[in-house]
Design an enzyme around this catalytic site. Structure first.
Site, PDB file in Angstrom:
ATOM      1  N   CYS A 114       0.808  -1.225   0.000  1.00  0.00           N
ATOM      2  CA  CYS A 114       0.000   0.000   0.000  1.00  0.00           C
ATOM      3  C   CYS A 114       0.834   1.265   0.000  1.00  0.00           C
ATOM      4  O   CYS A 114       0.321   2.345  -0.312  1.00  0.00           O
ATOM      5  CB  CYS A 114      -0.954  -0.009   1.201  1.00  0.00           C
ATOM      6  SG  CYS A 114      -2.011  -1.474   1.271  1.00  0.00           S
ATOM      7  N   HIS A 239      -3.289   6.778   3.208  1.00  0.00           N
ATOM      8  CA  HIS A 239      -3.746   5.531   2.600  1.00  0.00           C
ATOM      9  C   HIS A 239      -5.185   5.258   3.023  1.00  0.00           C
ATOM     10  O   HIS A 239      -5.518   5.317   4.207  1.00  0.00           O
ATOM     11  CB  HIS A 239      -2.830   4.387   3.036  1.00  0.00           C
ATOM     12  CG  HIS A 239      -3.343   3.029   2.684  1.00  0.00           C
ATOM     13  ND1 HIS A 239      -3.850   2.725   1.441  1.00  0.00           N
ATOM     14  CD2 HIS A 239      -3.438   1.890   3.422  1.00  0.00           C
ATOM     15  CE1 HIS A 239      -4.224   1.454   1.422  1.00  0.00           C
ATOM     16  NE2 HIS A 239      -3.988   0.928   2.609  1.00  0.00           N
ATOM     17  N   ASN A 269     -10.209  -0.291  -0.314  1.00  0.00           N
ATOM     18  CA  ASN A 269      -8.752  -0.281  -0.156  1.00  0.00           C
ATOM     19  C   ASN A 269      -8.134  -0.785  -1.458  1.00  0.00           C
ATOM     20  O   ASN A 269      -8.199  -1.970  -1.771  1.00  0.00           O
ATOM     21  CB  ASN A 269      -8.362  -1.175   1.020  1.00  0.00           C
ATOM     22  CG  ASN A 269      -6.855  -1.200   1.258  1.00  0.00           C
ATOM     23  OD1 ASN A 269      -6.079  -0.784   0.417  1.00  0.00           O
ATOM     24  ND2 ASN A 269      -6.455  -1.722   2.404  1.00  0.00           N
TER      25      ASN A 269
END
Length: 316
Positions: A114, A239, A269
């Site tokens: 990520c 994030h 996500n």
């Protein structure tokens, strides 16, 4: 003599298919409201079976190049942050370079989960500041739907697919940085995709704690290194893993909630795609202005994390 680096264009892309919470949790004993309450996610985009990640990344790259007014033939380097490339080899980046027409550019993948896009931004800025490149395309993109266990309530409704890109070029002023990157491989078992099983296994509670801790620390550290205060940052682009993580960081650091970008509701996500997609949403909403100071921060499997500050706009 080193020069500065600046972001001069961004672009994003998502698969056309939109998946509701009810569809994502069809095999689980939970409902849409439960997912939204725990994650802040209402829907996400999933690629169709057989779709290729590098096609999605090419779309984001083209959009970024168009936004910057830069020809792919003028790129020196393409960096692709991803953990879901279409093949073990070749990597995604060379295929993207060929399709874009960036025939003289170096191209490589960056595997930082990520934190992939933030890592690519830092590497791109370093190449430009050292004089080894003039224009770099940094991309974060994933098809995380490939690795979802539809029977796992911790991951089935969390992950989505998407990509975002930024063109970074030499500038008379340094408009990116400082850059902070960190890792803790001793906790690498908290988020795993084994080669054989090809499914995400995540310790959600522990990941939540570490994500809040590491992104809070990285945010504070990069602001301190820059000689700034939290009040000097116009937009915090973290994030987009979970809306509760964003809220926890906001409260922990005492940030102005209006300056913290929430873009998870309709994306989920998207791992390395998360930060550039959120940045793109901020731009589309008309909230990102030349001269704005933007903090980017991400955390992911590894464990790895990173943060940097961008002075938005093409100057110099």
């Amino acid at each position: 003599m080193s020069t500065g680096a600046a972001v001069c264009g961004i672009g994003t892309a998502k698969p056309p298919r939109v998946v509701s919470n009810d569809e994502a949790t069809a095999q689980l004993e939970v409902d849409s409201a439960w997912v939204e309450r725990r994650t802040g996610i209402i829907g996400r985009h999933w690629a169709e079976p057989g779709a290729r990640l590098h096609d999605l990344i090419v779309e984001a790259g083209r959009n970024a190049l168009a936004d910057a007014g830069v020809d792919a033939a003028d790129l020196d380097l393409i960096l692709v942050g991803t953990v879901s490339a279409d093949s073990i080899t070749p990597a995604c980046a060379p295929l993207v370079a060929a399709e874009l027409g960036a025939h003289r550019a170096g191209a490589l993948d960056v595997s930082a989960a990520c934190a992939g896009f933030v890592s690519c931004i830092g590497l791109a800025a370093g190449m430009i500041e050292s004089g080894r490149a003039t224009r770099v395309l940094a991309i974060g993109g994933e098809m995380m739907s490939r690795y979802i266990n539809m029977d796992d309530r911790q991951t089935a409704a969390v992950f989505g697919d998407g990509a975002g890109a930024a063109v970074i070029e030499a500038s008379d002023e340094s408009r990116i940085g400082p850059v902070i990157l960190g890792s803790d491989g001793e906790q690498g078992n908290l988020i795993i995709i084994e080669r054989a099983e090809q499914q995400i296994i995540m310790d959600g509670h522990s990941v939540f704690i570490e994500a809040v801790r590491r992104m809070s620390e990285a945010t504070s550290a990069v602001i301190e290194q820059a000689g700034l205060s939290f009040r000097d940052i116009d937009h915090f682009v973290f994030h987009q893993a979970n809306a509760r993580i964003l809220t926890s960081i906001t409260e922990k650091l005492g940030l102005d909630p209006d300056r913290v970008v929430h873009a998870i509701a309709h994306s989920g996500n998207t791992s390395a795609g998360s930060v550039p997609l959120a940045l793109g949403q901020l731009r589309r909403e008309g909230r990102l202005k030349d001269g704005d100071r933007v903090l980017l921060c991400a955390f992911g499997a590894g464990l790895v994390w990173g943060a940097t500050i961008i002075d938005w706009g093409r100057h110099g």
